[in-house]
Design a protein around this motif. Sequence first.
Motif, PDB file in Angstrom:
ATOM      1  N   TYR A 420       0.833  -1.209   0.000  1.00 55.22           N
ATOM      2  CA  TYR A 420       0.000   0.000   0.000  1.00 55.22           C
ATOM      3  C   TYR A 420       0.864   1.253   0.000  1.00 55.22           C
ATOM      4  O   TYR A 420       0.510   2.268  -0.599  1.00 55.22           O
ATOM      5  CB  TYR A 420      -0.938  -0.019   1.208  1.00 55.22           C
ATOM      6  N   ASP A 425      -1.422   4.140  -1.391  1.00 57.23           N
ATOM      7  CA  ASP A 425      -2.795   3.661  -1.226  1.00 57.23           C
ATOM      8  C   ASP A 425      -3.125   3.410   0.257  1.00 57.23           C
ATOM      9  O   ASP A 425      -3.856   2.475   0.599  1.00 57.23           O
ATOM     10  CB  ASP A 425      -2.955   2.355  -2.027  1.00 57.23           C
ATOM     11  N   HIS A 428      -6.743   2.574   1.713  1.00 55.98           N
ATOM     12  CA  HIS A 428      -7.314   1.226   1.612  1.00 55.98           C
ATOM     13  C   HIS A 428      -6.625   0.218   2.533  1.00 55.98           C
ATOM     14  O   HIS A 428      -7.106  -0.889   2.705  1.00 55.98           O
ATOM     15  CB  HIS A 428      -7.301   0.754   0.145  1.00 55.98           C
ATOM     16  N   PHE A 429      -5.501   0.615   3.107  1.00 50.71           N
ATOM     17  CA  PHE A 429      -4.873  -0.215   4.144  1.00 50.71           C
ATOM     18  C   PHE A 429      -5.588   0.033   5.482  1.00 50.71           C
ATOM     19  O   PHE A 429      -5.954  -0.899   6.193  1.00 50.71           O
ATOM     20  CB  PHE A 429      -3.384   0.147   4.252  1.00 50.71           C
TER      21      PHE A 429
END
Length: 463
Positions: A420, A425, A428-429
């Motif tokens: 991630y 990202d 979304h982790f």
Amino acid sequence: MKRSPKQLAEDVQAIWKAGVDAVKSDDLVYDAVEVVEDTLFVGESQFNLSAIKRIFVIGGGKAGAGMAIGLQKALGEKLLNEKHVQGILSVPADCVQEFSHIQLKAGRPAGQNSPTAEGVEISRQILRMCESMTVHDLCICLLSGGGSALLPSPIDGISLSEKQEITKFLSGNGANIEQLNTVRKQLSRIKGHGLAMHCKAGNLVSLIISDVLGDPLDVIASGPTVPNTTTAADALEVLKKFGVPQIEKFANVVRVLEEQAKHHPRNDSRTSCGVSNWIIGNNAVAVDAAGIEAEKRGYSHVMHCVTNMEGEAEQVGQHLMRMAMKMQNETGPDCLITGGEPVVKLVDPSQRGFGGRNQQLVLAATLEARQQRGDGALDGIAILSGGTDGEDGPTDAAGAWMDAEAIAEMMSSGLKPEDYLLKNDAYHFFAPLRRLVMTGPTHTNVCDVRVVVVDRVQPQPEK
Ligand SMILES: Nc1ncnc2c1ncn2[C@@H]1O[C@H](COP(=O)(O)OP(=O)(O)OP(=O)(O)O)[C@@H](O)[C@H]1O
Ligand SMILES: O=C(O)[C@H](O)CO
């Protein structure tokens, strides 16, 4: 003092929140404005009310709504009517509310920190209002971070999309706010003292909530009421540093700045009105208040610091985590609170996920702990990093936090922080781990506050 994982989790969030609450924009403005008989105090300026015919209120930023509430309350109903108080502030769409005297207008959609055509129109209306004022009027400008994107006014020869593209490019390539605003000020009619130069009131007084470390007046919201200390040549230097002259789509921006550097090497800073600028809140206020909350919660040694030279979010996260591990093993501080605003070098949009600099920072800290300590990575540690404005990058989260419980969940669900982190990202982790900090708009903005709390490693009894 022994602290359970649950206690650490509660503390890290409460300490951060105390920092944000200390810079509530309505309170900051209310405290800075006072009417005593026939005198109006605004910041450290004072005005004889009988000499003032009308009061105008202009400006913008993420704290605009709260600042307007504080100002209306401080002026009081009688003065609001007597002095025909009126005005326009540009704020994010989710901050718009109806007020009797000051109009809040949506300068951009929520979560999209980029200039829009609506923002250009609002800036035009503000500049027109400034030009309609007379020497008998007082103009109060309410400025806060995010003002640059909310008050766009491209100079002739520069299009709105060029402004959008160049700021997106510089920010995504790790430019800091000084560098970004050095460029923005040269491409705008309102920034870099432009608003003050259009203002025909007798006096213009700005109340400013600073989201730039060190409070450089001409950088915050790109200093619309402050003489510009940087030039077109400085802006060109920034562009060169990031390789902009080699990029075809920015050829016109470079050409316009070169023309400016040639024909107007110095900035014009003439105004017809008396101008004063007052900082009424900043990152240090939030960091100090967070420190007080930490002490109330029994953290005996608290370190506070505010740094104005921040690097990349990943490095700051790694550093904070190494400090946390050190604190656990020593008899020094057991809580670390810092203020800052790191940058993130974003990967190519085709591979990029969703996140913000605070989420990226906590993710890098998590990875550091995992690499150094394996499965028990965050035993006895909780860390939180959040933007005081409630908006981290383009996301609806203010930031993220992490603790031992979330590490266990991360392992059992097979989430790999490195995947991630590389894709930017982090959102979304943290979302499935329920470790995003969700505040909604806080109506203030004094950069980021980071909190680390630790439970000491208990000394092993001697055998
Ligand atoms: N997917 C992502 N992951 C990590 N960071 C990101 C991501 N997308 C954007 N960013 C970073 O978010 C930052 C911009 O965030 P934001 O819009 O909250 O700016 P800001 O500096 O708080 O705004 P302002 O100064 O105008 O108040 C930039 O540093 C950018 O690199
Ligand atoms: O608006 C801006 O320019 C940034 O938030 C810094 O104040």
